[in-house]
Motif scaffolding. Structure first.
Motif, PDB file in Angstrom:
ATOM      1  N   GLN A 197       0.928 -10.115  -8.626  1.00 29.19           N
ATOM      2  CA  GLN A 197       1.629  -9.531  -7.477  1.00 29.19           C
ATOM      3  C   GLN A 197       0.758  -8.431  -6.861  1.00 29.19           C
ATOM      4  N   TYR A 198      -0.325  -8.877  -6.256  1.00 30.27           N
ATOM      5  CA  TYR A 198      -1.270  -7.935  -5.670  1.00 30.27           C
ATOM      6  C   TYR A 198      -0.625  -7.117  -4.558  1.00 30.27           C
ATOM      7  N   ASP A 199       0.347  -7.714  -3.862  1.00 32.01           N
ATOM      8  CA  ASP A 199       1.016  -6.983  -2.788  1.00 32.01           C
ATOM      9  C   ASP A 199       1.686  -5.723  -3.319  1.00 32.01           C
ATOM     10  N   LYS A 200       2.333  -5.818  -4.471  1.00 34.67           N
ATOM     11  CA  LYS A 200       2.975  -4.641  -5.065  1.00 34.67           C
ATOM     12  C   LYS A 200       1.922  -3.622  -5.502  1.00 34.67           C
ATOM     13  N   LEU A 201       0.816  -4.107  -6.040  1.00 37.11           N
ATOM     14  CA  LEU A 201      -0.231  -3.203  -6.522  1.00 37.11           C
ATOM     15  C   LEU A 201      -0.871  -2.420  -5.381  1.00 37.11           C
ATOM     16  N   ILE A 202      -1.230  -3.109  -4.307  1.00 39.35           N
ATOM     17  CA  ILE A 202      -1.951  -2.417  -3.233  1.00 39.35           C
ATOM     18  C   ILE A 202      -1.017  -1.486  -2.472  1.00 39.35           C
ATOM     19  N   GLU A 203       0.259  -1.858  -2.335  1.00 41.80           N
ATOM     20  CA  GLU A 203       1.174  -0.979  -1.615  1.00 41.80           C
ATOM     21  C   GLU A 203       1.446   0.296  -2.414  1.00 41.80           C
ATOM     22  N   ALA A 204       1.605   0.169  -3.730  1.00 41.58           N
ATOM     23  CA  ALA A 204       1.797   1.363  -4.563  1.00 41.58           C
ATOM     24  C   ALA A 204       0.550   2.239  -4.541  1.00 41.58           C
ATOM     25  N   THR A 205      -0.614   1.609  -4.560  1.00 40.04           N
ATOM     26  CA  THR A 205      -1.868   2.364  -4.544  1.00 40.04           C
ATOM     27  C   THR A 205      -2.046   3.093  -3.223  1.00 40.04           C
ATOM     28  N   ARG A 206      -1.713   2.437  -2.132  1.00 38.12           N
ATOM     29  CA  ARG A 206      -1.889   3.076  -0.826  1.00 38.12           C
ATOM     30  C   ARG A 206      -0.973   4.281  -0.660  1.00 38.12           C
ATOM     31  N   ALA A 207       0.216   4.209  -1.214  1.00 35.02           N
ATOM     32  CA  ALA A 207       1.104   5.373  -1.149  1.00 35.02           C
ATOM     33  C   ALA A 207       0.495   6.550  -1.912  1.00 35.02           C
ATOM     34  N   GLN A 208      -0.157   6.251  -3.037  1.00 41.47           N
ATOM     35  CA  GLN A 208      -0.835   7.304  -3.798  1.00 41.47           C
ATOM     36  C   GLN A 208      -1.996   7.891  -2.992  1.00 41.47           C
ATOM     37  N   LEU A 209      -2.796   7.027  -2.381  1.00 40.23           N
ATOM     38  CA  LEU A 209      -3.936   7.500  -1.599  1.00 40.23           C
ATOM     39  C   LEU A 209      -3.479   8.358  -0.428  1.00 40.23           C
ATOM     40  N   GLU A 210      -2.392   7.938   0.214  1.00 37.37           N
ATOM     41  CA  GLU A 210      -1.901   8.682   1.374  1.00 37.37           C
ATOM     42  C   GLU A 210      -1.486  10.097   0.980  1.00 37.37           C
ATOM     43  N   ARG A 211      -0.917  10.245  -0.214  1.00 32.86           N
ATOM     44  CA  ARG A 211      -0.483  11.565  -0.675  1.00 32.86           C
ATOM     45  C   ARG A 211      -1.634  12.413  -1.193  1.00 32.86           C
ATOM     46  N   ARG A 212      -2.633  11.769  -1.785  1.00 31.10           N
ATOM     47  CA  ARG A 212      -3.552  12.516  -2.641  1.00 31.10           C
ATOM     48  C   ARG A 212      -5.001  12.575  -2.151  1.00 31.10           C
ATOM     49  N   VAL A 213      -5.335  11.786  -1.146  1.00 36.40           N
ATOM     50  CA  VAL A 213      -6.720  11.778  -0.661  1.00 36.40           C
ATOM     51  C   VAL A 213      -6.817  12.593   0.625  1.00 36.40           C
ATOM     52  N   GLU A 214      -7.751  13.510   0.659  1.00 37.04           N
ATOM     53  CA  GLU A 214      -7.996  14.285   1.874  1.00 37.04           C
ATOM     54  C   GLU A 214      -9.012  13.539   2.736  1.00 37.04           C
ATOM     55  N   ARG A 215      -8.579  13.128   3.907  1.00 37.39           N
ATOM     56  CA  ARG A 215      -9.436  12.338   4.787  1.00 37.39           C
ATOM     57  C   ARG A 215     -10.139  13.239   5.805  1.00 37.39           C
ATOM     58  N   PRO A 216     -11.230  12.758   6.381  1.00 36.79           N
ATOM     59  CA  PRO A 216     -11.928  13.540   7.408  1.00 36.79           C
ATOM     60  C   PRO A 216     -11.017  13.812   8.602  1.00 36.79           C
ATOM     61  N   ARG A 217     -11.312  14.867   9.324  1.00 42.60           N
ATOM     62  CA  ARG A 217     -10.452  15.294  10.432  1.00 42.60           C
ATOM     63  C   ARG A 217     -10.303  14.200  11.485  1.00 42.60           C
ATOM     64  N   ALA A 218     -11.393  13.534  11.845  1.00 42.69           N
ATOM     65  CA  ALA A 218     -11.316  12.495  12.877  1.00 42.69           C
ATOM     66  C   ALA A 218     -10.383  11.370  12.448  1.00 42.69           C
ATOM     67  N   GLN A 219     -10.444  11.017  11.173  1.00 46.87           N
ATOM     68  CA  GLN A 219      -9.580   9.950  10.694  1.00 46.87           C
ATOM     69  C   GLN A 219      -8.123  10.395  10.636  1.00 46.87           C
ATOM     70  N   ARG A 220      -7.900  11.656  10.259  1.00 47.54           N
ATOM     71  CA  ARG A 220      -6.520  12.165  10.242  1.00 47.54           C
ATOM     72  C   ARG A 220      -5.924  12.146  11.644  1.00 47.54           C
ATOM     73  N   LEU A 221      -6.714  12.533  12.632  1.00 52.42           N
ATOM     74  CA  LEU A 221      -6.220  12.538  14.011  1.00 52.42           C
ATOM     75  C   LEU A 221      -5.898  11.128  14.487  1.00 52.42           C
ATOM     76  N   LEU A 222      -6.774  10.169  14.169  1.00 56.58           N
ATOM     77  CA  LEU A 222      -6.531   8.791  14.581  1.00 56.58           C
ATOM     78  C   LEU A 222      -5.272   8.248  13.923  1.00 56.58           C
ATOM     79  N   ARG A 223      -5.126   8.487  12.635  1.00 53.55           N
ATOM     80  CA  ARG A 223      -3.932   8.007  11.930  1.00 53.55           C
ATOM     81  C   ARG A 223      -2.669   8.671  12.477  1.00 53.55           C
ATOM     82  N   SER A 224      -2.754   9.949  12.793  1.00 53.29           N
ATOM     83  CA  SER A 224      -1.591  10.633  13.361  1.00 53.29           C
ATOM     84  C   SER A 224      -1.203  10.019  14.697  1.00 53.29           C
ATOM     85  N   ALA A 225      -2.203   9.673  15.508  1.00 52.97           N
ATOM     86  CA  ALA A 225      -1.920   9.060  16.804  1.00 52.97           C
ATOM     87  C   ALA A 225      -1.273   7.684  16.627  1.00 52.97           C
TER      88      ALA A 225
END
Length: 492
Positions: free
Chosen positions: A119-147
């Motif tokens: 069930q790779y779908d469950k694995l990658i979705e759980a992992t992405r939620a962790q990355l979203e909370r815990r990884v500090e992204r570059p400013r340009a990428q944060r702005l793009l994602r916010s938009a």
């Protein structure tokens, strides 16, 4: 040759990125700051039991878009499962690990290919939620994602954008920006947004309730969607007409919210759950037998509500109850069977499998049966149907270079069928392939499955259908380029 040594098939599209890292360097990916205290926190980490299901057979490799592009083990599902396993065993993620996980499209082709049922779908979705909370992204990428996440999951904001976008498309500003080269100076994600925006037309009026024609067979509620409702309202109107003709009372609740698909796939868990709760309340109040969805990504997400809200007090049972009512429009029409008369529609059709319909929902045969049920329709299959077109929700905005390569691969496969019309079941696929064809200097009519049924039921002549599907609302506004022009991400 063993599965582990299977080489990726030769690309059909243009030149691919030379390395996996080259595909995202424009977004500043190497500057990521992974968490220093281990990969995962205690809130819904990936399930170790699901990781253990992977036996490293390699059947997923030739179906994985990023592995096909780059041939990098860590950009395959098998490699990403190993990264997740390492994180569960205490390894800290580095920037490279995060990049490999980010570059997954979430297309779920590997889920279909896997003989072990990982069930790779469950694995990658759980992992992405962790990355979203815990990884500090570059400013340009944060702005793009916010938009991106501040616009696309909000139907009212998208509707407000229609006026300025129509003015931009009708005026000379876009052509001026392209001619002067200013468009090329925009960030890659913004250039992708501009090129993908479909042609807009009038918004048809869709009643809150449409009675069934003849004997009522079901009462259904229609999820109108965010991008579907704002940019492809004709698809919703056609959906209502077809459902009513086939004996359904159709309820279209007002003031619908986003279903949370983009947020869930992007790891924005709190946002996704808030959207899901709004949808549950809306359709509980509508009191319908079935919830019909005509956008593949939305449908697959609604069917996962039970899992997403599994430990939300007061919501888990309600979420599961709603999920059991969800059907893609092709799925429901196939279950009901036809009662309305089909008129001949002599046209050759290439059906493109949307990943979140074919892989995530397992709906493949139903739309094909519906299309073959229209007199005169000749259905042609597209090569490599399991490979994603590169849209993948917001992937073509966050990772435009590999998305462009995948889009070209899919577009050339569509052209190779010689069909007059491409039919798909997802607005993202529609925009991605249409814009890619325009970039290649090619044009082909594109429509949703339900629009073909609607044209047949109403007796619309084939030439009128094709003309509207080629130049009407929903079609690409991207200017055609000479065929020898460089594609995004390729050497100039």
């Amino acid at each position: 040759m063993t599965a582990e040594n299977t080489a990726p098939p030769a690309p059909q599209g243009g030149p691919v990125a030379r390395t996996a890292s080259a595909a995202t360097v424009g977004l500043g990916m190497p500057a990521l700051r992974p968490p220093a205290d281990g990969a995962f926190d205690g809130h819904h980490p990936p399930d170790a039991a699901l990781v253990g299901d992977c036996v490293h057979c390699g059947f997923c490799l030739p179906t994985c878009p990023t592995y096909v592009l780059w041939g990098e083990e860590m950009d395959s599902p098998r490699g990403r499962v190993d990264i997740i396993k390492g994180g569960l065993e205490g390894d800290a993620f580095d920037a490279s690990s995060v990049r490999h996980l980010d570059q997954c499209l979430g297309c779920m082709s590997c889920v279909t290919a896997c003989p072990s049922g990982v069930q790779y779908d469950k694995l990658i979705e759980a992992t992405r939620a962790q990355l979203e909370r815990r990884v500090e992204r570059p400013r340009a990428q944060r702005l793009l994602r916010s938009a991106i996440y501040g616009l696309f999951p909000y139907p009212r904001r998208l509707r407000a954008l229609r006026g300025p976008l129509r003015a931009y498309q009708a005026g000379r500003l876009g052509r001026l920006l392209a001619r002067t080269g200013l468009l090329r100076k925009l960030p890659a994600g913004l250039r992708a947004m501009e090129s993908l925006a479909p042609r807009l037309g009038p918004v048809p009026d869709i009643p809150a309730h449409t009675p069934a024609a003849g004997t009522k067979r079901a009462t259904v509620g229609l999820l109108t969607g965010c991008v579907q409702g704002a940019f492809f309202p004709d698809v919703n109107a056609a959906t209502v007409r077809v459902l009513a003709a086939e004996g359904c009372d159709v309820v279209v609740p007002r003031r619908q919210s986003c279903c949370g698909a983009l947020s869930a796939h992007g790891g924005r868990e709190p946002e996704a759950l808030a959207f899901a709760k709004q949808v549950i309340e809306t359709f509980e109040a509508a009191d319908v037998d079935t919830i019909v969805v005509n956008a593949a990504g939305c449908g697959s997400n609604l069917k996962e509500y039970g899992h997403q809200l599994r430990d939300e007090p007061g919501w888990a049972a309600r979420a599961e109850a709603l999920a059991t009512k969800v059907r893609d429009v092709a799925e429901l029409l196939d279950e009901l069977g036809p009662v309305a008369e089909r008129h001949p529609l002599p046209v050759t059709v290439a059906y493109q499998d949307a990943c979140h319909l074919a892989h995530a929902q397992g709906v493949r045969d139903q739309p094909r049966r519906l299309l073959r049920g229209v007199p005169g329709v000749e259905l042609r299959e597209i090569a490599e149907p399991e490979l994603c077109c590169g849209s993948a929700g917001t992937y073509n905005l966050l990772h435009p270079e590999p998305a462009a390569e995948l889009g070209e691969r899919k577009a050339r496969a569509v052209l190779a069928t010689g069909a007059e019309l491409m039919v798909t079941a997802n607005p993202g696929c529609w925009m991605q392939v249409s814009a890619t064809l325009a970039r290649l200097g090619e044009r082909i009519a594109v429509a949703h499955t339900v629009q073909i049924l609607d044209a047949s039921l109403r007796g619309v002549p084939a030439d009128q259908l094709l003309a509207r599907a080629l130049d009407g609302p929903g079609t690409s506004t991207a200017p055609a380029r000479p065929r020898n022009s460089a594609t995004p991400g390729s050497p100039a």
